[in-house]
Design a protein around this motif. Structure first.
Motif, mmCIF file in Angstrom:
data_model
loop_
_atom_site.group_PDB
_atom_site.id
_atom_site.type_symbol
_atom_site.label_atom_id
_atom_site.label_comp_id
_atom_site.label_asym_id
_atom_site.label_seq_id
_atom_site.Cartn_x
_atom_site.Cartn_y
_atom_site.Cartn_z
ATOM 1 N N TRP A 70 2.218 1.047 0.095
ATOM 2 C CA TRP A 70 2.650 -0.259 -0.417
ATOM 3 C C TRP A 70 2.325 -0.387 -1.891
ATOM 4 N N ASP A 71 3.255 -1.033 -2.640
ATOM 5 C CA ASP A 71 3.059 -1.260 -4.071
ATOM 6 C C ASP A 71 3.678 -2.606 -4.421
ATOM 7 N N GLY A 72 2.817 -3.602 -4.679
ATOM 8 C CA GLY A 72 3.315 -4.930 -5.021
ATOM 9 C C GLY A 72 3.880 -5.630 -3.808
ATOM 10 N N ASP A 73 5.207 -5.923 -3.908
ATOM 11 C CA ASP A 73 5.839 -6.592 -2.760
ATOM 12 C C ASP A 73 6.761 -5.663 -1.977
ATOM 13 N N ARG A 74 6.711 -4.362 -2.245
ATOM 14 C CA ARG A 74 7.572 -3.393 -1.559
ATOM 15 C C ARG A 74 6.770 -2.171 -1.136
ATOM 16 N N GLY A 75 7.332 -1.457 -0.152
ATOM 17 C CA GLY A 75 6.689 -0.242 0.311
ATOM 18 C C GLY A 75 7.434 0.336 1.500
ATOM 19 N N TYR A 76 6.729 1.133 2.307
ATOM 20 C CA TYR A 76 7.335 1.769 3.475
ATOM 21 C C TYR A 76 6.494 1.457 4.711
ATOM 22 N N VAL A 77 7.195 1.224 5.825
ATOM 23 C CA VAL A 77 6.515 0.979 7.103
ATOM 24 C C VAL A 77 7.096 1.951 8.148
ATOM 25 N N HIS A 78 6.314 2.202 9.162
ATOM 26 C CA HIS A 78 6.750 3.079 10.258
ATOM 27 C C HIS A 78 7.013 2.211 11.501
ATOM 28 N N ALA A 79 8.267 2.246 12.003
ATOM 29 C CA ALA A 79 8.655 1.434 13.165
ATOM 30 C C ALA A 79 9.607 2.232 14.051
ATOM 31 N N GLN A 80 9.349 2.242 15.350
ATOM 32 C CA GLN A 80 10.185 2.913 16.341
ATOM 33 C C GLN A 80 10.474 4.369 15.984
ATOM 34 N N GLY A 81 9.428 5.047 15.502
ATOM 35 C CA GLY A 81 9.549 6.465 15.218
ATOM 36 C C GLY A 81 10.207 6.806 13.906
ATOM 37 N N GLU A 82 10.500 5.819 13.042
ATOM 38 C CA GLU A 82 11.171 6.077 11.774
ATOM 39 C C GLU A 82 10.443 5.347 10.641
ATOM 40 N N ASP A 83 10.619 5.871 9.425
ATOM 41 C CA ASP A 83 10.076 5.219 8.228
ATOM 42 C C ASP A 83 11.170 4.359 7.600
ATOM 43 N N TRP A 84 10.811 3.099 7.318
ATOM 44 C CA TRP A 84 11.768 2.153 6.776
ATOM 45 C C TRP A 84 11.263 1.617 5.427
ATOM 46 N N HIS A 85 12.226 1.369 4.516
ATOM 47 C CA HIS A 85 11.892 0.672 3.276
ATOM 48 C C HIS A 85 11.697 -0.797 3.636
ATOM 49 N N ALA A 86 10.607 -1.404 3.087
ATOM 50 C CA ALA A 86 10.275 -2.771 3.484
ATOM 51 C C ALA A 86 9.837 -3.591 2.287
ATOM 52 N N ARG A 87 9.892 -4.919 2.494
ATOM 53 C CA ARG A 87 9.390 -5.837 1.484
ATOM 54 C C ARG A 87 8.652 -6.976 2.193
ATOM 55 N N SER A 88 7.776 -7.628 1.440
ATOM 56 C CA SER A 88 6.987 -8.713 2.024
ATOM 57 C C SER A 88 6.610 -9.709 0.940
ATOM 58 N N ALA A 89 6.456 -10.951 1.328
ATOM 59 C CA ALA A 89 6.084 -12.007 0.382
ATOM 60 C C ALA A 89 4.592 -11.991 0.071
ATOM 61 N N VAL A 90 3.827 -11.252 0.868
ATOM 62 C CA VAL A 90 2.371 -11.182 0.645
ATOM 63 C C VAL A 90 1.987 -9.723 0.456
ATOM 64 N N PRO A 91 0.919 -9.471 -0.259
ATOM 65 C CA PRO A 91 0.474 -8.084 -0.451
ATOM 66 C C PRO A 91 0.040 -7.468 0.887
ATOM 67 N N LEU A 92 0.337 -6.157 1.026
ATOM 68 C CA LEU A 92 -0.054 -5.417 2.226
ATOM 69 C C LEU A 92 -0.794 -4.155 1.823
ATOM 70 N N SER A 93 -1.449 -3.549 2.791
ATOM 71 C CA SER A 93 -2.197 -2.320 2.524
ATOM 72 C C SER A 93 -1.866 -1.269 3.567
ATOM 73 N N PRO A 94 -1.940 0.028 3.226
ATOM 74 C CA PRO A 94 -1.621 1.101 4.177
ATOM 75 C C PRO A 94 -2.451 0.971 5.450
ATOM 76 N N GLY A 95 -1.788 1.236 6.593
ATOM 77 C CA GLY A 95 -2.447 1.152 7.882
ATOM 78 C C GLY A 95 -2.467 -0.231 8.486
ATOM 79 N N GLN A 96 -2.004 -1.218 7.753
ATOM 80 C CA GLN A 96 -2.036 -2.596 8.252
ATOM 81 C C GLN A 96 -0.869 -2.827 9.228
ATOM 82 N N PRO A 97 -1.147 -3.417 10.398
ATOM 83 C CA PRO A 97 -0.053 -3.724 11.333
ATOM 84 C C PRO A 97 0.755 -4.932 10.849
#
Length: 466
Positions: free
Chosen positions: A420-447
């Motif tokens: 994650w970097d800023g308001d964008r990053g990558y998440v792992h869902a249903q066996g695939e990696d997806w480009h994602a965005r969020s209104a709040v900061p996130l950190s690696p490993g966070q559900p």
């Protein structure tokens, strides 16, 4: 898709086969069992024999009509109907009688062997024949219309010594009187064609009287009393009968005798017009279509159900159906379906089973030889109840399960942040990696929980926001 084409072609061929079979069965030309007219191999007269054994119904009418047509085409000297029947349907009986009266070939009815009967409809057919014969030990009569069967509890019974007023009070209702008088007039008119005993014929209708073969000969109901077909032909030789208003002398000495069996169409008709078979065909058709509608794409149940339902309805159209019974059966199936899709503590199921059972009992009006077996009814109702309560409930429950694949399932799935970097990053869902965005900061490993999807980008939010 190339892999699906053979399946489509196979299904198309199957459907065309079903349609072709239906066309031949219901309206196509029948294949005659008798050979086409050929040059006579000898000068001996031809006698064609038909077997009427069992209830008189649509199959019997079909068989005898084509048989008499064959007899006319081959210029047969005599057509002989070997009869042993408990009766049958009024419509089929009248069709047979009309064919006999219109036949250019003399028709003899022979009630045989010993112990056989020409009851109810059989008595009318015998009276219509140009020559009537019976074997010793056979009997005929009891020609009262079935609709008159039983007693009316609202009418007093006639007792010996009742006066005229009492007789009037005991007269049948208007509808019964109409049916009775019509039947009396019909059988008396048949008796008049060949000089047979019309008074006894009326008593056979009004009082259900019967006669033995010897009594029938003595009272002028039949012309010949003989043990076998050879005796009939010997006794018929030289007799004069009236055929379409013209006198005709029979020449049956040394006749060439051929027996004509029912053709394939009459045999199939005999099977499907059996009330038990017609009933089962209709139920299989209904259940097959319901299964196809609840599980689209199976094809097999839908095809079999459609063909069975068409055959069942075709058979019911020729049988004495009570439409109140049909309505009750439809209500029963509907209530069972409602129980499967929207369980009502068994109320719908119990009411549906009762309605289906009552409708099945009432489905066919009473007619000699045409009865629906109670064992068939009990088995069908029991299987219907089990089918709807177990199978369809399982189908209904499966439709209420949460979606396991596709976008709908993705929007309710959980994911884990990979980077994650800023308001964008990558998440792992249903066996695939997806480009994602969020209104709040996130950190690696966070559900995180997936809230929305825009193309290949997911909108996520923390599962446990602070």
């Amino acid at each position: 898709m190339p892999g699906r084409r053979p399946t489509t072609i196979a299904r198309s061929r199957l459907a065309l086969t079903f349609l072709a079979w239906l066309f031949l069965l219901l309206g196509g030309p029948a294949v005659a069992t008798a050979q086409a007219p050929t040059a006579a191999t000898s000068d001996a007269p031809l006698v064609l024999v038909f077997d009427l054994d069992g209830a008189v119904g649509p199959a019997t009418s079909e068989y005898l009509r084509r048989g008499l047509e064959t007899a006319a085409a081959r210029e047969a000297e005599l057509a002989v109907i070997l009869m042993d029947t408990p009766g049958g349907l009024d419509s089929s009986t009248r069709e047979i009688i009309a064919d006999i009266l219109a036949s250019p070939t003399p028709v003899a009815v022979f009630v045989t062997p010993a112990g056989s009967r020409a009851a109810s409809a059989g008595t009318y057919i015998l009276y219509a024949s140009h020559l009537a014969a019976m074997a010793p030990g056979a009997h005929l009569g009891a020609a009262t219309p079935v609709q008159m069967g039983g007693s009316n509890p609202l009418m007093p019974e006639r007792r010996e010594g009742d006066d005229a007023a009492g007789d009037d009070a005991a007269q049948p209702d208007a509808m019964t009187a109409k049916v009775t008088n019509d039947a009396v007039a019909y059988i008396r008119s048949l008796a008049g064609l060949h000089g047979r005993n019309a008074d006894w014929a009326e008593r056979a209708v009004r009082r259900a009287e019967t006669l033995t073969a010897t009594e029938a000969l003595d009272q002028g109901v039949i012309e010949i009393l003989t043990r076998d077909l050879d005796g009939l032909l010997a006794a018929a030789d030289g007799r004069t009968v009236m055929v379409n208003g013209q006198a005709r002398v029979l020449n049956t000495a040394g006749a060439q005798v051929e027996t004509l069996a029912p053709n394939w169409r009459a045999r199939v008709l005999a099977v499907i017009t059996n009330p038990n078979i017609a009933y089962l065909l209709m139920m299989v058709g209904v259940y097959g279509l319901i299964f196809e509608f609840t599980s689209p794409g199976a094809v097999g149940p839908g095809a079999v159900g459609a063909v069975s339902l068409l055959l069942g309805l075709f058979a019911l159209n020729m049988l004495p159906v009570d439409y109140a019974g049909v309505a009750l059966m439809a209500l029963g199936v509907g209530l069972l379906l409602l129980e499967a899709l929207a369980p009502g503590l068994g109320i719908f199921g119990a009411a549906g089973a009762i309605a289906l059972a009552l409708g099945s009992v009432m489905l066919f009006r009473e007619a000699p030889g045409f009865k629906l077996s109670p064992y068939v009814i009990l088995s069908t109702v029991g299987l219907s109840l089990a089918f709807f309560v177990i199978a369809l409930r399982a189908v209904a429950q499966s439709t209420r399960r949460a979606v396991a694949t596709g976008q709908a399932a993705l929007l309710t799935a959980h994911a884990v942040v990979k980077s994650w970097d800023g308001d964008r990053g990558y998440v792992h869902a249903q066996g695939e990696d997806w480009h994602a965005r969020s209104a709040v900061p996130l950190s690696p490993g966070q559900p995180v929980r997936i809230a929305a999807r825009d193309g290949l980008t997911l909108t996520v939010e923390p599962e446990n926001p602070a």
